[in-house]
Design a protein around this motif. Sequence first.
Motif, PDB file in Angstrom:
ATOM      1  N   LEU A 140     -46.228 -10.644 -53.274  1.00 57.23           N
ATOM      2  CA  LEU A 140     -45.440  -8.964 -52.998  1.00 57.23           C
ATOM      3  C   LEU A 140     -44.697  -8.231 -54.125  1.00 57.23           C
ATOM      4  CD1 LEU A 140     -42.739  -8.935 -50.205  1.00 57.23           C
ATOM      5  CD2 LEU A 140     -43.570 -11.199 -52.106  1.00 57.23           C
ATOM      6  N   PHE A 141     -44.828  -7.324 -53.874  1.00 57.63           N
ATOM      7  CA  PHE A 141     -43.974  -6.694 -55.364  1.00 57.63           C
ATOM      8  C   PHE A 141     -42.842  -6.427 -54.621  1.00 57.63           C
ATOM      9  CE2 PHE A 141     -47.903  -6.198 -57.694  1.00 57.63           C
ATOM     10  CZ  PHE A 141     -47.755  -6.552 -58.895  1.00 57.63           C
ATOM     11  N   ILE A 142     -41.517  -6.563 -54.911  1.00 57.12           N
ATOM     12  CA  ILE A 142     -39.725  -6.102 -55.018  1.00 57.12           C
ATOM     13  C   ILE A 142     -39.223  -5.703 -56.218  1.00 57.12           C
ATOM     14  CG2 ILE A 142     -40.054  -7.725 -53.955  1.00 57.12           C
ATOM     15  CD1 ILE A 142     -38.323  -9.777 -55.273  1.00 57.12           C
ATOM     16  N   LYS A 143     -38.590  -4.509 -55.671  1.00 59.08           N
ATOM     17  CA  LYS A 143     -37.727  -4.099 -56.884  1.00 59.08           C
ATOM     18  C   LYS A 143     -37.139  -4.908 -57.879  1.00 59.08           C
ATOM     19  CE  LYS A 143     -33.363  -0.606 -56.934  1.00 59.08           C
ATOM     20  NZ  LYS A 143     -32.514  -0.303 -56.351  1.00 59.08           N
ATOM     21  N   TYR A 144     -36.504  -4.452 -58.751  1.00 59.03           N
ATOM     22  CA  TYR A 144     -37.145  -5.237 -59.928  1.00 59.03           C
ATOM     23  C   TYR A 144     -35.485  -6.468 -60.061  1.00 59.03           C
ATOM     24  CZ  TYR A 144     -35.479  -7.605 -65.069  1.00 59.03           C
ATOM     25  OH  TYR A 144     -35.378  -8.230 -65.901  1.00 59.03           O
ATOM     26  N   LYS A 145     -35.530  -7.207 -59.523  1.00 56.09           N
ATOM     27  CA  LYS A 145     -34.681  -8.131 -60.318  1.00 56.09           C
ATOM     28  C   LYS A 145     -34.798  -9.203 -60.928  1.00 56.09           C
ATOM     29  CE  LYS A 145     -33.807  -8.408 -55.352  1.00 56.09           C
ATOM     30  NZ  LYS A 145     -32.835  -7.469 -54.699  1.00 56.09           N
ATOM     31  N   LYS A 146     -32.962 -10.010 -61.270  1.00 58.67           N
ATOM     32  CA  LYS A 146     -33.510 -10.797 -62.654  1.00 58.67           C
ATOM     33  C   LYS A 146     -33.376 -12.089 -62.243  1.00 58.67           C
ATOM     34  CE  LYS A 146     -30.389  -8.446 -65.900  1.00 58.67           C
ATOM     35  NZ  LYS A 146     -29.442  -9.023 -67.321  1.00 58.67           N
ATOM     36  N   THR A 147     -33.107 -12.439 -60.573  1.00 55.88           N
ATOM     37  CA  THR A 147     -33.221 -13.693 -60.438  1.00 55.88           C
ATOM     38  C   THR A 147     -33.274 -13.846 -58.440  1.00 55.88           C
ATOM     39  OG1 THR A 147     -30.513 -14.189 -59.783  1.00 55.88           O
ATOM     40  CG2 THR A 147     -32.247 -14.856 -61.873  1.00 55.88           C
ATOM     41  N   ILE A 148     -33.915 -14.522 -57.763  1.00 63.31           N
ATOM     42  CA  ILE A 148     -33.970 -14.250 -56.250  1.00 63.31           C
ATOM     43  C   ILE A 148     -32.975 -15.581 -56.072  1.00 63.31           C
ATOM     44  CG2 ILE A 148     -36.091 -12.702 -56.714  1.00 63.31           C
ATOM     45  CD1 ILE A 148     -37.354 -14.977 -56.533  1.00 63.31           C
ATOM     46  N   SER A 149     -32.385 -15.312 -55.015  1.00 62.29           N
ATOM     47  CA  SER A 149     -32.039 -16.692 -54.119  1.00 62.29           C
ATOM     48  C   SER A 149     -32.837 -17.207 -53.229  1.00 62.29           C
ATOM     49  CB  SER A 149     -30.546 -16.370 -53.132  1.00 62.29           C
ATOM     50  OG  SER A 149     -31.201 -15.081 -52.038  1.00 62.29           O
ATOM     51  N   GLU A 150     -33.225 -18.867 -53.134  1.00 59.07           N
ATOM     52  CA  GLU A 150     -33.689 -19.064 -52.079  1.00 59.07           C
ATOM     53  C   GLU A 150     -34.284 -18.024 -50.888  1.00 59.07           C
ATOM     54  OE1 GLU A 150     -34.028 -23.965 -50.006  1.00 59.07           O
ATOM     55  OE2 GLU A 150     -32.752 -23.454 -51.802  1.00 59.07           O
ATOM     56  N   TYR A 151     -32.392 -17.886 -50.391  1.00 59.03           N
ATOM     57  CA  TYR A 151     -32.718 -17.531 -49.112  1.00 59.03           C
ATOM     58  C   TYR A 151     -33.711 -15.905 -49.374  1.00 59.03           C
ATOM     59  CZ  TYR A 151     -30.992 -14.848 -45.258  1.00 59.03           C
ATOM     60  OH  TYR A 151     -31.441 -13.396 -44.129  1.00 59.03           O
ATOM     61  N   ASN A 152     -33.363 -15.507 -50.386  1.00 57.16           N
ATOM     62  CA  ASN A 152     -34.354 -14.462 -50.363  1.00 57.16           C
ATOM     63  C   ASN A 152     -35.912 -14.422 -50.659  1.00 57.16           C
ATOM     64  OD1 ASN A 152     -32.563 -12.788 -50.159  1.00 57.16           O
ATOM     65  ND2 ASN A 152     -31.838 -12.436 -52.578  1.00 57.16           N
ATOM     66  N   ALA A 153     -36.400 -15.481 -51.107  1.00 57.55           N
ATOM     67  CA  ALA A 153     -37.699 -16.275 -51.638  1.00 57.55           C
ATOM     68  C   ALA A 153     -38.324 -15.818 -50.305  1.00 57.55           C
ATOM     69  CB  ALA A 153     -37.574 -17.368 -52.479  1.00 57.55           C
ATOM     70  N   MET A 154     -37.187 -17.034 -49.348  1.00 61.80           N
ATOM     71  CA  MET A 154     -37.816 -17.925 -47.151  1.00 61.80           C
ATOM     72  C   MET A 154     -38.434 -16.162 -46.962  1.00 61.80           C
ATOM     73  SD  MET A 154     -35.498 -20.778 -47.552  1.00 61.80           S
ATOM     74  CE  MET A 154     -35.595 -20.272 -45.779  1.00 61.80           C
ATOM     75  N   ASP A 155     -37.250 -15.299 -46.976  1.00 67.57           N
ATOM     76  CA  ASP A 155     -36.810 -14.615 -45.846  1.00 67.57           C
ATOM     77  C   ASP A 155     -38.595 -13.157 -46.148  1.00 67.57           C
ATOM     78  OD1 ASP A 155     -36.580 -12.442 -44.589  1.00 67.57           O
ATOM     79  OD2 ASP A 155     -35.657 -10.547 -45.989  1.00 67.57           O
ATOM     80  N   TYR A 156     -38.667 -13.060 -47.917  1.00 60.90           N
ATOM     81  CA  TYR A 156     -39.612 -12.319 -48.367  1.00 60.90           C
ATOM     82  C   TYR A 156     -41.229 -13.136 -47.893  1.00 60.90           C
ATOM     83  CZ  TYR A 156     -36.892 -10.768 -52.169  1.00 60.90           C
ATOM     84  OH  TYR A 156     -36.039  -9.237 -52.199  1.00 60.90           O
ATOM     85  N   GLU A 164     -40.897  -5.035 -68.276  1.00 63.62           N
ATOM     86  CA  GLU A 164     -42.219  -4.644 -66.973  1.00 63.62           C
ATOM     87  C   GLU A 164     -41.505  -5.142 -66.159  1.00 63.62           C
ATOM     88  OE1 GLU A 164     -47.028  -4.592 -67.664  1.00 63.62           O
ATOM     89  OE2 GLU A 164     -46.405  -3.233 -68.846  1.00 63.62           O
ATOM     90  N   CYS A 165     -42.647  -6.324 -65.482  1.00 61.84           N
ATOM     91  CA  CYS A 165     -42.600  -7.111 -64.715  1.00 61.84           C
ATOM     92  C   CYS A 165     -41.787  -8.613 -64.908  1.00 61.84           C
ATOM     93  CB  CYS A 165     -43.710  -6.687 -64.499  1.00 61.84           C
ATOM     94  SG  CYS A 165     -43.516  -7.687 -62.338  1.00 61.84           S
ATOM     95  N   ASN A 166     -41.153  -9.575 -64.004  1.00 60.40           N
ATOM     96  CA  ASN A 166     -40.744 -10.730 -63.944  1.00 60.40           C
ATOM     97  C   ASN A 166     -41.446 -11.223 -62.957  1.00 60.40           C
ATOM     98  OD1 ASN A 166     -38.835  -9.589 -62.730  1.00 60.40           O
ATOM     99  ND2 ASN A 166     -37.631 -10.805 -63.073  1.00 60.40           N
ATOM    100  N   ILE A 167     -42.110 -12.667 -63.182  1.00 59.29           N
ATOM    101  CA  ILE A 167     -42.443 -13.105 -62.133  1.00 59.29           C
ATOM    102  C   ILE A 167     -41.840 -14.163 -61.201  1.00 59.29           C
ATOM    103  CG2 ILE A 167     -45.555 -14.126 -61.174  1.00 59.29           C
ATOM    104  CD1 ILE A 167     -46.254 -12.483 -63.878  1.00 59.29           C
TER     105      ILE A 167
END
Length: 444
Positions: A281-297, A321-324
Amino acid sequence: MKQERRIANTIAIYSLWINWMISGGALVSVLIASLYIPKLLLPLLVFALELMLYCYVRYNSVSKNPTCIRLPHVVMIILFWSALIMVLINILHEQTFIKIPWLINNVNKDIPYIGLLILAPVAFIVTLYNIRGGKNKSICFDCQIRYGTVSERGFLGRLYSQEGDYLSQMLLTLSLFLSVIGWCYYFVFYINTNINAIDEFVFVWAPTCIYILSLVYLGLRYFSLWIYYCQNIEGQSLRYNSSSLVRYIVMCGDYIYLKEPNVSTDDIVADDNKIDTPARLFIKYKKTISEYNAMDYFASLSGIRGAELRFLYENTNFNTECNIFHYAYIVESREIIDNSQLEGKWFTLPEIKAMINQQKISGIFVSEIDRIYTIVMSWKTYDKHGNRLYDIKHYKPTFRLRDFKDWDVDFNDKNWLFIATNNSDRPFFRLRNLWNKYISGIGV
């Protein structure tokens, strides 16, 4: 962010023209200088130009907005070998240590170098070798290690891959043409007494005019490409604007869960219409995402709460443009996924390999599998310095997907990718490491 991305991509497009201008200008400047600089000093100029390109390549590797420096890297090598040949010719001309009757009778020491007769053939040979190297070209492989594969880099990845090949083919064609013209004129019309006006035109000013015409042609080409980008690519990539892509590889034993596209195989053209993981899925641009956010997504995609995920690696697109972000989810039972909100089927690695050969798998997923396999095999075979772990010649460890949960390796560590091609099993291992790191301008 959108404006910043557009500016970065505009710079990326025109940087290809700038790289051609710098690279071709270095070669043409040698031709012009050969008319005025003594032959004993000309190799010093060529080495100086090679050093300048080397610094440009090294600087680009640590730049905030790096460009495709495949062409400058190729020209850097061309200048290096051309300078060595010039030094060898100087030694033979002096006739101090080596007496060659043919040289004594045919060489006019008062005539400066005919630089085209050296540069053009060397350029053809070096460029041909670079093109034949394919994706394993050292400078391109280094770029893949740093920034990801073509599929993972989006628009710039496709642009640099396409135009890198195009500019290399253009340099190959021009160098072959000038080699044939230059040497044919040399053997048929050239008189070994002086350099007259016609000689200067053939050996210096005609190649210079071709270079200037190429600048005009490529300028128009990249202006048209920029217009196309503004009108089409940017409009078609709205979902990538100011966004991040989160991807999950779902595994169980030796199986991977994938979703087939809702189109016939004849319609499979774009990466989005190929077989891929359904958990993305695509989300609003973030430089990093936490483990909690990854589980939530992942929960929003699958309906599975509290899933234990494993972070794999991240691709940061340098044009904003987009980070993955890449993750893995390993389940003990396939029923857990079959009863979730995800739609797809289970496939084994042999089945996936067959579909990859048929070009039915998305490029990003191919890159993920290739990275996992490459890093695991490197980690199982070598230490962090590239030395073989087991003193057994030709030993190759097994790769079983069911062992994924037991692999204690950092998939985000790019050094393992470098070790995969630069290890103790390769000839001149240590010398090759020093060359890649300090001389050729590549290496992590």
